[in-house]
Motif scaffolding. Structure first.
Motif, short mmCIF file in Angstrom:
data_model
loop_
_atom_site.label_atom_id
_atom_site.label_comp_id
_atom_site.label_asym_id
_atom_site.label_seq_id
_atom_site.Cartn_x
_atom_site.Cartn_y
_atom_site.Cartn_z
N TRP A 92 53.57 27.45 47.13
CA TRP A 92 52.13 27.95 47.81
C TRP A 92 53.06 29.26 48.89
O TRP A 92 52.41 30.56 49.02
N PHE A 93 53.90 29.04 48.59
CA PHE A 93 55.07 30.70 48.84
C PHE A 93 54.46 31.32 47.79
O PHE A 93 54.05 33.08 47.60
N VAL A 94 54.51 31.15 46.27
CA VAL A 94 54.13 32.16 44.62
C VAL A 94 52.88 32.64 45.17
O VAL A 94 52.55 33.40 45.12
N GLU A 95 52.14 31.77 45.70
CA GLU A 95 50.66 31.93 45.64
C GLU A 95 49.89 32.46 47.12
O GLU A 95 49.64 33.56 46.50
N ALA A 96 50.89 32.46 47.85
CA ALA A 96 50.57 33.49 48.90
C ALA A 96 50.80 34.97 48.72
O ALA A 96 50.29 36.65 48.86
N LYS A 136 68.46 16.54 37.52
CA LYS A 136 68.17 18.03 36.67
C LYS A 136 69.06 19.49 36.58
O LYS A 136 69.93 18.90 38.04
N SER A 137 69.47 20.17 35.73
CA SER A 137 70.07 21.56 35.95
C SER A 137 69.33 21.62 37.03
O SER A 137 68.02 22.11 37.62
N LEU A 138 69.61 23.34 38.19
CA LEU A 138 69.24 24.20 38.69
C LEU A 138 68.23 25.03 38.25
O LEU A 138 67.24 24.81 38.98
N ILE A 139 68.64 25.41 36.84
CA ILE A 139 68.01 26.15 36.12
C ILE A 139 66.06 25.57 36.00
O ILE A 139 65.16 25.68 36.10
N GLN A 140 66.34 23.65 35.35
CA GLN A 140 65.62 23.01 35.16
C GLN A 140 64.78 23.17 36.45
O GLN A 140 63.56 23.52 36.23
N ARG A 141 65.58 22.78 37.29
CA ARG A 141 64.45 22.56 38.42
C ARG A 141 63.71 23.48 39.12
O ARG A 141 62.26 23.79 39.12
N SER A 142 64.10 24.88 38.79
CA SER A 142 63.82 26.00 38.61
C SER A 142 62.39 26.02 38.51
O SER A 142 61.24 26.86 38.64
N TRP A 143 62.68 26.18 37.23
CA TRP A 143 61.61 25.86 35.78
C TRP A 143 60.28 25.79 37.07
O TRP A 143 59.08 25.53 36.39
N GLU A 144 61.04 23.77 36.74
CA GLU A 144 59.65 23.40 37.24
C GLU A 144 58.62 23.84 38.71
O GLU A 144 57.77 23.15 38.76
N ALA A 145 60.12 24.38 39.09
CA ALA A 145 59.13 24.96 40.46
C ALA A 145 57.92 25.78 40.01
O ALA A 145 56.62 25.41 40.70
N ALA A 146 58.55 26.27 39.62
CA ALA A 146 57.33 27.86 38.76
C ALA A 146 56.09 27.29 38.23
O ALA A 146 54.72 27.73 38.07
N GLN A 147 56.19 26.54 37.50
CA GLN A 147 55.23 25.34 36.57
C GLN A 147 54.00 24.60 37.34
O GLN A 147 53.13 24.93 36.97
N ALA A 148 54.28 23.99 39.16
CA ALA A 148 53.18 24.19 40.17
C ALA A 148 52.47 24.62 40.60
O ALA A 148 51.98 24.55 41.45
N VAL A 149 53.17 25.93 40.37
CA VAL A 149 51.88 27.59 41.42
C VAL A 149 51.04 27.36 40.56
O VAL A 149 50.94 27.29 38.80
N SER A 150 49.79 26.88 40.84
CA SER A 150 48.47 27.47 40.43
C SER A 150 47.80 28.01 39.90
O SER A 150 48.57 29.65 40.04
#
Length: 266
Positions: A112-116, A32-46
């Protein structure tokens, strides 16, 4: 939604042109492209959050829309991701409580970094923005030192004082310590993770300030806040059993792929 997550991405990276579209293999060889993996990381934030990719390049925009991301086109005049986030806020015109900048080159950022960050800023009204710091173990510190000896930037480090108020950020390894550490030992060095949570008013003010000498010398956007006497909260985070790498150089690619394989992320 009270929180906006912006993923800034530009094609013309000095150190790694075309970086957002670089394909990264995950567990099982899925690419997957870097931008897609970054977007998926954002989608995982609760929690409820609106997620957008911010770019000035149609190639990145087309790729992001292809995997379902919302895209906001921004000016080529933006010199960094924080300025790009400020432009997104003005473009959308919505009122958000907080704006998160999730760097487009950090696909291993745990949710959890973003959540923190969001939690820390909500609980500390005296701060204008928050950013995560991760205590280096001996292996990470040794890697940073090796990169600097070879003339590469392996990561940004941070020092902070009472109340976790940021004192300085640098691409050098600070604070100086001559000691060598065992690979799993704790060290006095903190890795700054390139992720931010801002209050919208502070973000808008940032775009109006000129670049200061420290920001220009270090090439670190967050120093503009310190140079304008704005308080930055360093939120200490942990990532047990995980390693954290940003895609700064082509040599980082196999490290990120190995980390994805280790946690079984496709």
């Amino acid at each position: 939604m009270s929180t906006l997550i912006v993923i800034p991405a530009r094609y013309a990276s000095t150190r790694y042109p075309g970086k957002p579209l670089v394909e990264i293999a995950g567990a099982g060889g899925v690419k997957k492209s870097l931008i897609q993996r970054s977007w998926e990381a954002a989608q995982a934030v609760s929690g409820e959050a609106r997620v957008v990719v911010a770019t000035d390049d149609t190639r990145i925009s087309d790729a992001a829309k292809g995997f379902g991301a919302e895209v906001v086109m921004t000016s080529e005049a933006c010199v960094n991701g924080t300025e790009r986030c400020a432009e997104v806020v003005d473009t959308l015109g919505d009122e958000f409580e907080l704006v998160v900048n999730l760097q487009g080159d950090a696909p291993l950022t745990p949710p959890w970094f973003v959540e923190a960050l969001v939690k820390g800023l909500r609980e500390a009204p005296e701060f204008d923005l928050a950013t995560p710091v991760l205590r280096c173990d001996g292996a990470t510190l040794a890697s940073f030192r090796k990169d600097r000896a070879a003339g590469r930037v392996g990561g940004t480090t941070a020092i902070f004082g009472a109340g976790n108020r940021a004192m300085y950020f640098s691409k050098e390894v600070i604070p100086f310590c001559a000691e060598d550490f065992a690979p799993e030992a704790e060290t006095p060095v903190f890795h700054h993770v390139g992720c931010y949570a801002y209050r919208p008013d502070t973000l808008r003010a940032y775009a109006k300030w000129p670049q200061g000498p420290l920001e220009q010398l270090e090439g670190l956007e967050q120093l503009r806040f310190l140079e304008n006497a704005r308080p930055v909260l360093c939120v200490q985070v942990e990532a047990p059993g995980r390693v954290f790498w940003e895609l700064n150089n082509p040599t980082d690619l196999p490290l990120i792929e190995a980390a994805l394989a280790a946690i079984g992320q496709e």
